[in-house]
Design an enzyme around this catalytic site. Structure first.
Site: not given
Ligand code: DOR
Ligand code: ZN
Length: 337
Positions: A12, A14, A94, A131, A165, A237
């Site tokens: 995970h 970004h 996602k 999420h 997460h 994350d």
């Protein structure tokens, strides 16, 4: 003392775009053999065309590294044809509840109105990454969302669901209840609580969604990670924001951990006498769950201190300035023909 890890994976991440992508993606690719790249760009990655474009950008930014980007699409009301076309190019889709976090305004407003998409994903065996937060009180959002996880897992028993997460004991309960549910855990949620964020002077670099929770939650997550629960994977994350978006009123949510993940985890697992379990947490569980064949790499860490830099480009990492007792000293890619 040293430890060697095989093909570590960050499930995970970004990466963003443009300059930020060029700063942060090589930091992940330098240590990890692959990672799940999140689609919450503006606009979100929710067409095949945007997916191909973004995949090209990520490949360019990680050129020269043995790194497999596992791409995701941003959940929306996709047709079966769109899902079939996307499947070979993605690891999953996602889902963000609308407004739950950074760049999620295009997310889902009514999850039960999307059952037809979940059913198609189930029949095509496309994993759903979630999420999991409601719009309730900030400390209760994940716990409240557990009912949604239960609904999805029960209604679509062959849909592979990843709770992203996780931060609570409540989510660990869901993990036990359903065979089709797995979870990622960040490194920071294994070491911090809400006290570290706002208990003393406020630390914007530890502010993220889901917010860090109570010591009991952190300890339960840590216990599960250390005994290597077979369905728990590292998903950092790591979420970079420029320093002026963090050190300001209206601080953006996201903790940037990419360059310190493996040293931080080696320290944590060593202190708990579980270094031999790190391999499963940072790679083996993800390979099994997603049936991956990542590039073959070995990453060696030594008990040589690493001082965490004050910044990478204009991004401040978690624990900038602190020392970690471990550092990455060698990375090898093993080319297989
Ligand atoms: O803190 C967070 N930051 N949580 C997320 O879910 C998204 C991320 C981001 O993109 O900055
Ligand atoms: Zn995220």
């Amino acid at each position: 003392m040293t430890i060697t890890l095989r093909s570590p994976l960050d499930m995970h991440i970004h990466f963003r775009q443009d300059n930020m992508l060029r700063v942060v993606a090589p930091l992940t690719a330098a240590h990890f053999a692959g990672g799940v790249v999140m689609p919450n760009l503006i606009p979100p990655v929710n067409t095949l065309e945007a997916l191909h474009r973004y995949t090209g950008e990520v490949n360019a930014a990680t050129y020269g590294y043995a790194f497999a980007p596992y791409m995701t699409l941003f959940f929306r009301d996709y047709s079966r044809e769109e899902l079939e076309a996307a499947k070979p190019h993605i690891i999953g889709i996602k889902l963000y509840p609308a407004g739950a976090t950074t760049n999620s305004e295009a997310g889902v407003r009514e999850i039960s109105a999307m059952d037809h998409v979940f059913a198609e994903m189930e029949s095509l065996d496309i994993p759903l990454l979630v999420h999991g937060e409601t719009h309730g009180f900030v400390m209760d959002r994940e716990r409240e969302f557990c009912e949604v996880y239960r609904y999805l897992a029960r209604t679509f028993p062959r849909l592979r669901i990843t709770m992203e997460h996780i931060t609570t004991r409540d989510a660990l309960d869901v993990l036990e209840e359903f065979d089709n549910v797995a979870a990622t855990v960040t490194a920071h949620h294994l070491v911090i609580t809400l006290d570290d964020v706002v208990g003393g002077l406020m630390n914007p670099h530890l502010f993220c969604k889901p917010i860090a929770k109570r010591p009991e939650d952190r300890d339960a997550l840590l216990a599960a990670a250390l005994q290597v629960h077979p369905k728990i994977m590292l998903g950092s994350d790591s979420a970079p924001h420029p320093v002026d978006k963090k050190e300001c009123p209206g601080c953006a949510a996201g903790v940037f951990t990419a360059p310190i993940l493996l040293p931080l985890l080696a320290d944590l697992f060593e202190r708990h006498g579980a270094l031999d379990k790190l391999q499963q947490f940072v790679s083996d569980n993800a390979i099994r769950h997603y049936r991956l064949t990542p590039p073959s790499t070995t990453v060696t860490l030594e008990r040589t201190p690493m001082t965490i830099p004050p910044s990478y480009g204009d991004v401040v990492p978690m624990w900038a300035g602190r020392q970690l007792p471990w550092s990455v000293t060698n990375v090898e890619a093993h080319h297989t023909s």
